[in-house]
Design an enzyme around this catalytic site. Structure first.
Site, PDB file in Angstrom:
ATOM      1  CG  LEU A  81      -2.087  -1.025   1.156  1.00  0.00           C
ATOM      2  CD1 LEU A  81      -2.870  -1.003   2.467  1.00  0.00           C
ATOM      3  CD2 LEU A  81      -3.024  -0.747  -0.017  1.00  0.00           C
ATOM      4  CG  ASP A  88      16.450  -0.268   8.498  1.00  0.00           C
ATOM      5  OD1 ASP A  88      15.479  -0.331   9.293  1.00  0.00           O
ATOM      6  OD2 ASP A  88      17.272  -1.191   8.367  1.00  0.00           O
ATOM      7  CB  SER A  99      -3.341   0.250  12.307  1.00  0.00           C
ATOM      8  OG  SER A  99      -3.538  -0.753  13.270  1.00  0.00           O
ATOM      9  CE1 TYR A 144       1.610  -6.538  11.297  1.00  0.00           C
ATOM     10  CE2 TYR A 144      -0.577  -7.470  11.045  1.00  0.00           C
ATOM     11  CZ  TYR A 144       0.373  -6.544  10.684  1.00  0.00           C
ATOM     12  OH  TYR A 144       0.080  -5.617   9.725  1.00  0.00           O
ATOM     13  CE  LYS A 178       0.750  -3.074  11.727  1.00  0.00           C
ATOM     14  NZ  LYS A 178       1.387  -1.861  11.163  1.00  0.00           N
TER      15      LYS A 178
END
Length: 278
Positions: free
Chosen positions: A14, A56, A134, A148, A152
């Site tokens: 995205l 980074d 998110s 994960y 988030k």
């Protein structure tokens, strides 16, 4: 009105589609990736409005250098997009520190450092937008996504507090919570715990199988997702939370319904917790 963007994680997914869309509509974009060679085609197509640099988010100084480039080349930043990140699959018991600590360094601490580096430019601009990428995994926990989920969930809490802190400066925070979209997320952007315990085959193991069966087949169209994100950025009153896709909405509605049901069930007892309550 055109915007000046700084977008992390533009090598794919995205982030890449969003950077391209912003450039295509005439905005100025500092596109970043760990390897800026992946951005050469963007530079070639938009030599006047695109700048590319290595970022980074886990390396000290990279975010500050990218912010300095944006100020030097475009005079500042109006929109920061914290997109860089990756996923991890595995049961909590299966994960090891050398697997989950780097996940937090990228998905949480990297976002913090990038945001801190760009906030002075947003305040100088007199307003702007911070887009936090998110996930549906930031709405509800799912077996196999625990680490994960944790990154988030941390991002969601950070962003909600940040939104209150920067609102007086005219800066709006948008927490984007996509469901499954057809990007590289289930492929090169996903790590999997090396240990695979048979005891978790029917819980966390289901997420491993989901990845294998759905990579490249996700229902969501990234370009349509980016169209919605752009409309939110352009809105006079952007949403704080922006779930994207049917899966994200289903996760939210299911969680909130269960949350309210549990609250209602336990409220008579849970409220009687002050000194003097019977």
């Amino acid at each position: 009105m055109s915007y000046r963007w700084l977008v992390t994680g533009c090598s794919g997914g995205l982030g890449r589609v969003l950077a391209e869309a912003a450039l295509n509509r005439g905005d100025q974009v500092v596109a970043t990736a760990r390897d800026p060679r992946s951005l050469e085609d963007l530079l070639a197509r938009h030599p006047e409005t695109c700048r590319a640099t290595a970022l980074d988010v886990t390396k000290a100084g990279d975010a500050a250098a990218a912010a300095a480039l944006a100020e030097r080349e475009f005079g500042g930043v109006d929109v920061l997009v914290n997109n860089a990140g990756y996923g991890m699959l595995g049961a909590i018991e299966e994960g090891t520190p050398d697997e989950y600590r780097p996940l937090f360094e990228t998905n949480v601490f990297g976002v913090i450092e990038t945001t801190r580096a760009v906030l002075p430019l947003l305040r100088k601009a007199g307003g702007g937008r911070i887009v936090m990428m998110s996930s549906g995994a930031g709405i509800a926990g799912i077996a196999g996504d625990g680490y994960y989920n944790a990154t988030k969930f941390a991002l969601e809490g950070l962003s909600e507090a940040l939104a209150q802190e920067v609102a007086p400066f005219g800066i709006a925070t948008i927490i984007v919570e996509p469901g499954p979209f057809r990007t590289e997320f289930l492929g090169r952007s996903m790590r999997v715990a090396a240990a695979e315990m048979p005891e978790y085959a029917e819980t966390a193991g289901a997420r491993r199988r989901y990845r294998a069966d759905n990579d490249g087949l996700q229902a969501g169209d990234p370009r349509k997702a980016v169209d919605v994100i752009l409309r939110a950025v352009d809105a006079e009153r952007p949403p704080l939370h922006l779930p994207l896709g049917e899966r994200a909405y289903a996760l939210a509605r299911t969680k909130f319904a269960a949350f309210l049901e549990s609250m209602d069930e336990w409220e008579p007892l849970a409220l009687k917790t002050a000194f003097g309550d019977a």
